[in-house]
Design a protein around this motif. Structure first.
Motif, PDB file in Angstrom:
ATOM      1  N   UNK A 198      -8.225   3.038   2.300  1.00 30.90           N
ATOM      2  CA  UNK A 198      -9.207   4.041   2.731  1.00 30.90           C
ATOM      3  C   UNK A 198     -10.515   3.415   3.178  1.00 30.90           C
ATOM      4  N   UNK A 221      -9.308  -1.256  -0.538  1.00 23.37           N
ATOM      5  CA  UNK A 221      -8.245  -0.266  -0.472  1.00 23.37           C
ATOM      6  C   UNK A 221      -8.116   0.245   0.963  1.00 23.37           C
ATOM      7  N   UNK A 242      -0.114   6.426   6.407  1.00 28.63           N
ATOM      8  CA  UNK A 242       0.876   6.978   5.496  1.00 28.63           C
ATOM      9  C   UNK A 242       1.887   5.935   5.053  1.00 28.63           C
ATOM     10  N   UNK A 248       1.076   2.805   4.098  1.00 31.59           N
ATOM     11  CA  UNK A 248       0.498   1.885   3.123  1.00 31.59           C
ATOM     12  C   UNK A 248       0.310   2.614   1.817  1.00 31.59           C
ATOM     13  N   UNK A 249       0.392   1.889   0.688  1.00 27.24           N
ATOM     14  CA  UNK A 249       0.154   2.510  -0.608  1.00 27.24           C
ATOM     15  C   UNK A 249      -1.360   2.632  -0.807  1.00 27.24           C
ATOM     16  N   UNK A 250      -1.877   3.878  -0.831  1.00 25.39           N
ATOM     17  CA  UNK A 250      -3.334   4.021  -0.913  1.00 25.39           C
ATOM     18  C   UNK A 250      -3.929   3.477  -2.210  1.00 25.39           C
ATOM     19  N   UNK A 251      -3.093   3.360  -3.248  1.00 26.29           N
ATOM     20  CA  UNK A 251      -3.626   2.941  -4.526  1.00 26.29           C
ATOM     21  C   UNK A 251      -3.571   1.427  -4.722  1.00 26.29           C
ATOM     22  N   UNK A 252      -3.088   0.716  -3.724  1.00 26.62           N
ATOM     23  CA  UNK A 252      -3.076  -0.738  -3.833  1.00 26.62           C
ATOM     24  C   UNK A 252      -4.037  -1.348  -2.823  1.00 26.62           C
TER      25      UNK A 252
END
Lengths: 251, 248, 241
Positions: free
Chosen positions: B130, B128, B82, B84-88
């Motif tokens: 994920x 990413x 949570x 970390x920026x998932x979109x970067x």
């Protein structure tokens, strides 16, 4: 080889449907005045393409649809960000947006025609009005949904409000915004065509209405094919865009 | 460097989470806060970081009271997913700290590369979050915190969500990093052995309300080793001494 | 608090109209159109138009439900058939319902059937898709029981597949009901001289802006009520299960 089986079977099924349609029309099982065979529909479509008669009306329909939809995207996202920023603005504005969402977008056509007259601008306005609510509501939901942990990170890193919105809230809101955009692009197509039919403005919709009055059913079906294709293409494009921008999502 | 001065935190009139916490963290020191669940150690860390308001007393950083979050006090969270920026991408997430410091984009690559190498993330720079394992995600978070070039590194049970083997790997990486770069670290954990293994000093907290039960200077040779150090008789002595504070 | 904005808008509208900034021909004013609305309600025109719209929408929902659930159940039970039909569904589904208005006009002329046919096309797809996935998601154990008991296909559909799939199907029907009303009103605005859509058009064409706005407001309220009612119904249904 196995990989191609189902797509081919699917194609065969579709072809079989078309053939059944043709046979039924020829055997007069269905009224050929209403349902000319697919051959006549495609022939008419080909004629439109070959003579260039398709491009101007199609161009107009596409431009109105996208102009309205893009305007709605910009306004919807900007307003959504603003409304989501405080609970007061949300309590004030969100109920109104929720109320307007189920309103048929075409219902604002009569007032729009009365006030703005019969014009391109009127159509674009009506399309934008119909498209903005799903995007706005998606944006409000998305901007609120930023993980509180990420909000803390943004504070720890001392980012300005503006940086926080651009680097944290906007990317986080994108999935919800895209959901709204997908719904609105379908609305955009419907409202554009409906507007053209009602206001007799040149476009694919008007073309088809004129054909109906002259009992030219092949033209009607050619139009249905064009609009179906337009719907399919816009959906596919948006899907591709979404896949690219949201490729970070957990599969 | 970082001080808690009679620090107390209460939520409302009834819930006294921390009472009169008093200690000092010296520069370059690796201090571990250990205690049973619910003793307030996370609250203490957050208070030191300026994330949780203090009801009484103060937290001081280099003599000045800590009034709010700041980049000098970097905090590594337990829920790395949570944080970390998932979109970067990995590189993008580390770059976030550089953007926060106003470093121009042209310099990013050459600052991120050494961090990537240090944490074995060079091959994963374009992935990413994920797509990464838990251990790697936590490394990315630590790398981002280091990119902030903080004066103090605060770590909130950073390895709590990881499996035992990854945990040990990361313990050694953090220990090495802290010594090589002469970092000041405050490390919160519920794992007593981890605290003794990593720390120069261990502060044991008791619960209800949270208060300091005992402070122990850990005089074990560095660099610490997973097998060797943990079997050292002094390690076991520290364990015995502090174990009672973990019981409820 | 949600009513602050609408009430302020109406108040502003009234003021701007009275001082002449908003032309009365097009914009009318809240006091005028609320009065016109009350009158249209009292003399029955609004209610009659509402009944016309609703009857066409209901017809559409009924037809699309029967076809959608029937075909959806079959596709859900027979995976190969579903996969074979994939291209056909993907080719037909993106067709916007309004594209069928000219065809429907040709076939049905100006009538309730014209609107119902177009709306039925629009409603069919969500119901089909939801039913297919609901039926496909049925516990395979249940299907085995059906075959063991020797049920015919029809019985397997009626006694086992459908009852198990009902909660999922209900969601589809709720979505379709909303679509039915929206599409019906759209067909009435564009071409069909009946119902609320036509009422608005007629008022606009005869320059009765107050009646037009009143009808629009009524459409909004009715649409919102239907949506709200369906959500309540669905929640109660889910709660009962």
């Amino acid at each position: 080889m196995k990989k191609f089986f189902w797509p081919l079977a699917s194609l065969a099924f579709f072809a079989a449907t078309l053939i059944a349609w043709k046979l039924a029309a020829d055997a007069r099982l269905i009224n050929p005045l209403w349902f000319p065979g697919p051959d006549r529909a495609f022939a008419k479509l080909w004629e439109w393409i070959a003579t260039g008669a398709l491009w101007e009306p199609l161009g107009k329909t596409v431009w109105r649809m996208f102009a309205g939809w893009l305007a709605a995207c910009v306004v919807g996202v900007a307003l959504g960000a603003a409304i989501a920023s405080s609970s007061i603005t949300r309590k004030l504005f969100q109920p109104s947006a929720e109320f307007l969402r189920p309103l048929p977008a075409s219902a604002v056509l009569p007032p729009a025609i009365l006030i703005l007259g019969l014009s391109d601008a009127m159509i674009v306005f009506v399309v934008a009005f119909g498209c903005v609510w799903p995007i706005l509501l998606g944006a409000i939901h998305g901007f609120r949904a930023l993980d509180p942990r990420l909000l803390e990170v943004s504070k720890l890193l001392n980012f300005s409000s503006r940086a926080r919105v651009l680097k944290f809230q906007l990317p986080s809101a994108l999935p919800d915004i895209f959901a709204g955009m997908r719904v609105s692009i379908a609305i955009a197509l419907i409202v554009t065509v409906a507007s053209e039919m009602l206001s007799s403005q040149p476009g694919v919709g008007y073309l088809m209405l004129v054909a109906a009055r002259a009992f030219r059913s092949a033209d009607i079906f050619a139009g249905i094919i064009v609009l179906g294709f337009l719907g399919f293409a816009t959906n596919a494009l948006l899907h591709k865009l979404e896949d690219r921008l949201l490729r970070w999502r957990v599969p | 460097m970082l001080e808690a001065q009679r620090l107390s935190v209460s939520f409302g009139a009834q819930r006294h989470v921390l009472r009169d916490i008093d200690f000092t963290v010296a520069e370059h020191e690796f201090v571990c806060l250990v205690g049973p669940s619910g003793c307030g150690k996370t609250t203490l860390l957050r208070a030191l970081a300026g994330l949780t308001p203090i009801s009484n007393g103060a937290a001081r950083f280099k003599g000045e009271p800590v009034l709010g979050p700041q980049t000098q006090l970097a905090i590594v969270f337990q829920d790395y997913g949570r944080a970390l920026l998932p979109w970067r991408t990995v590189a993008g997430n580390i770059a976030l700290a550089l953007e926060a410091r106003g470093i121009p984009a042209a310099e990013h690559a050459h600052r991120i590369l050494p961090l990537l190498k240090k944490f074995n993330l060079a091959d994963h720079a374009a992935k990413f979050p994920a797509q990464l394992s838990g251990g790697m995600q936590q490394r990315v978070q630590i790398a981002r915190c280091l990119a902030q070039e903080p004066e103090v590194l605060l770590m909130d049970e950073p390895f709590g969500s990881l499996d035992a083997i990854t945990r040990q790997e990361l313990q050694d990486e953090v220990a090495r990093l802290a010594k090589d770069e002469r970092r000041t670290v405050v490390f919160v954990t519920h794992d007593l052995e981890e605290a003794i293994y990593l720390g120069d000093r261990v502060i044991a907290l008791a619960a209800n309300p949270g208060r300091i039960a005992e402070i122990v200077d850990v005089e074990l040779p560095r660099p610490r080793q997973q097998l060797g150090t943990r079997e050292d008789p002094r390690f076991l002595q520290y364990r015995h001494r502090l174990y009672k504070h973990l019981a409820h | 608090m949600g009513s602050v904005v609408p009430l302020s808008v109406l108040a502003l509208w009234e003021i701007l109209s009275r001082i002449g900034l908003l032309s009365e021909d097009g914009f009318s004013r809240p006091t005028a159109f609320l009065a016109a609305g009350a009158k249209a309600l009292a003399d029955g025109t609004l209610l009659e138009q509402t009944a016309q719209t609703f009857s066409a929408a209901a017809q559409a929902l009924l037809m699309s439900s029967i076809l959608g659930i029937g075909i959806g159940a079959i596709l859900g039970l027979f995976r190969p058939l579903e996969r074979a039909a994939q291209l056909t569904v993907d080719a037909l589904r993106p067709i916007p319902s309004v594209a069928l208005i000219p065809l429907s006009l040709l076939i049905f002329g100006f009538s309730r059937n014209m609107s119902a046919a177009v709306a039925a096309f629009a409603c069919f797809w969500p119901i089909l898709i939801v039913t297919t996935s609901a039926v496909r998601g049925i516990d395979p154990r249940l299907t085995e029981v059906g075959r063991m008991l020797g049920f015919s296909l029809l019985h397997r559909i009626l006694k086992l597949a459908l009852p198990a799939a009902i909660p999922g199907i209900m969601v589809g029907i709720r979505v379709a009901a909303g679509i039915a009303i929206v599409v019906t009103v759209t067909t009435e605005i564009v071409s069909n001289p009946r119902g609320l859509g036509h009422g608005m058009n007629l008022a606009a064409q005869s320059l009765q802006a107050d009646l037009m706005w009143a009808t629009l407001l009524w459409v909004g309220v009715v649409g919102w009520l239907v949506n709200w009612g369906l959500e309540r119904l669905e929640r109660r249904w889910l709660y009962l299960r």
